[in-house]
Scaffold this motif. Structure first.
Motif, short mmCIF file in Angstrom:
data_model
loop_
_atom_site.label_atom_id
_atom_site.label_comp_id
_atom_site.label_asym_id
_atom_site.label_seq_id
_atom_site.Cartn_x
_atom_site.Cartn_y
_atom_site.Cartn_z
N TYR A 59 3.07 9.32 -10.28
CA TYR A 59 2.26 9.32 -11.57
C TYR A 59 1.54 10.54 -11.80
O TYR A 59 1.57 11.18 -12.91
CB TYR A 59 1.30 8.02 -11.37
CG TYR A 59 0.82 7.69 -12.89
CD1 TYR A 59 1.37 7.09 -13.76
CD2 TYR A 59 -0.83 8.06 -13.07
CE1 TYR A 59 0.78 6.76 -15.02
CE2 TYR A 59 -1.27 7.81 -14.25
CZ TYR A 59 -0.55 7.05 -15.11
OH TYR A 59 -1.14 7.01 -16.39
N ALA A 60 1.02 11.18 -10.56
CA ALA A 60 0.21 12.23 -11.00
C ALA A 60 1.02 13.34 -11.46
O ALA A 60 0.68 14.04 -12.21
CB ALA A 60 -0.64 12.77 -9.55
N GLY A 61 2.04 13.38 -10.95
CA GLY A 61 3.10 14.32 -11.45
C GLY A 61 3.62 14.36 -12.86
O GLY A 61 3.76 15.12 -13.50
N VAL A 62 3.89 12.95 -13.25
CA VAL A 62 4.43 12.50 -14.53
C VAL A 62 3.25 12.76 -15.33
O VAL A 62 3.36 13.53 -16.57
CB VAL A 62 4.65 11.20 -14.65
CG1 VAL A 62 4.62 10.83 -16.02
CG2 VAL A 62 6.01 10.87 -13.85
N MET A 63 1.75 12.68 -15.02
CA MET A 63 0.94 12.98 -16.08
C MET A 63 0.70 14.34 -16.35
O MET A 63 0.52 14.78 -17.31
CB MET A 63 -0.49 12.20 -15.65
CG MET A 63 -0.49 10.79 -15.58
SD MET A 63 -0.36 10.20 -17.20
CE MET A 63 1.45 9.84 -17.30
N PHE A 119 0.83 -1.14 0.06
CA PHE A 119 0.04 0.02 0.00
C PHE A 119 0.73 1.17 0.04
O PHE A 119 0.61 2.15 -0.48
CB PHE A 119 -0.82 0.08 1.42
CG PHE A 119 -1.85 1.26 1.10
CD1 PHE A 119 -2.81 1.10 0.40
CD2 PHE A 119 -1.66 2.22 1.95
CE1 PHE A 119 -3.86 2.03 0.10
CE2 PHE A 119 -2.84 3.49 1.80
CZ PHE A 119 -3.71 3.12 0.94
N LEU A 120 1.95 1.01 0.71
CA LEU A 120 2.87 2.52 0.87
C LEU A 120 3.44 2.54 -0.72
O LEU A 120 3.52 3.81 -1.12
CB LEU A 120 4.01 2.32 1.85
CG LEU A 120 3.57 2.45 3.28
CD1 LEU A 120 4.54 1.83 4.13
CD2 LEU A 120 2.87 3.70 3.56
N LEU A 121 3.75 1.53 -1.43
CA LEU A 121 4.37 1.62 -2.65
C LEU A 121 3.03 2.11 -3.54
O LEU A 121 3.77 2.98 -4.54
CB LEU A 121 4.82 0.38 -3.07
CG LEU A 121 6.19 -0.15 -2.61
CD1 LEU A 121 6.55 -1.54 -3.01
CD2 LEU A 121 7.21 0.68 -3.04
N HIS A 122 2.21 1.64 -3.48
CA HIS A 122 0.93 2.44 -4.23
C HIS A 122 0.80 3.77 -4.02
O HIS A 122 0.66 4.71 -5.17
CB HIS A 122 -0.22 1.53 -3.97
CG HIS A 122 -1.49 2.17 -4.39
ND1 HIS A 122 -1.85 1.98 -5.74
CD2 HIS A 122 -2.47 2.91 -3.94
CE1 HIS A 122 -3.14 2.70 -5.85
NE2 HIS A 122 -3.46 3.21 -4.71
N LEU A 123 0.86 4.23 -2.71
CA LEU A 123 0.69 5.60 -2.65
C LEU A 123 1.85 6.38 -3.07
O LEU A 123 1.46 7.49 -3.79
CB LEU A 123 0.65 5.89 -0.98
CG LEU A 123 -0.45 5.39 -0.30
CD1 LEU A 123 -0.46 5.69 1.26
CD2 LEU A 123 -1.78 5.99 -0.83
#
Length: 159
Positions: A39-43, A29-33
């Motif tokens: 990912y949001a920054g990359v997008m 879960f920590l890796l997912h967060l």
């Protein structure tokens, strides 16, 4: 007759991160967060480029390793075959990549970055680096090197 009784709050955990049970403190879960935040920054950084996140992985693999067969590219980028074909179709339509007959195996295609694709990908470098730097800002330089080393070891363990 069953009545809805309020549930008592869960007891706080002190053994963080949990490796035995799924929870908000588990490694997964920590890796997912962390991945979601990155990912949001990359997008945001690639907005307007016409790229999808999976396509970015393909371009990065080709930029790092050079031309390769579609099969090799799927393995390197960890993208399953049908998605890879869709991503490559869009990248080829956008002038990012070119697929040619593979001289080593006429039954397969060799994928390469085009000059236009390489130039466009190169221009994405600074905004993507800024996202990475912002993501890693809570870590020291030594911690960042250690994180990269650990992630590489974990990724290699999969293959």
């Amino acid at each position: 007759m069953v009545t809805d009784l309020p549930m008592p709050p869960p007891a706080p955990r002190t053994d963080r991160p949990s490796r035995e049970t799924p929870s908000l403190t588990s490694i997964g879960f920590l890796l997912h967060l962390a991945q979601s935040r990155l990912y949001a920054g990359v997008m945001a950084a690639i907005e307007g480029s016409g790229l999808h996140g999976g396509q970015l992985a393909i371009l990065g693999a080709l930029a790092d390793k050079g031309p390769m067969s579609q099969r090799q590219l799927g393995e390197v980028a960890q993208i399953e075959k049908s998605s890879l074909v869709l991503f490559l179709d869009a990248l080829e339509d956008g002038g990012w990549v070119k697929r040619d007959a593979n001289p080593a195996d006429r039954r397969s295609h060799c994928v390469r970055l085009t000059a236009k694709g390489a130039a466009k990908f190169h221009r994405l470098g600074p905004p993507l680096k800024a996202v990475q730097d912002q993501f890693l800002a809570p870590l020291t330089a030594a911690e960042t090197r250690q994180l990269v080393d650990l992630l590489q070891r974990l990724a290699e363990g999969v293959r």
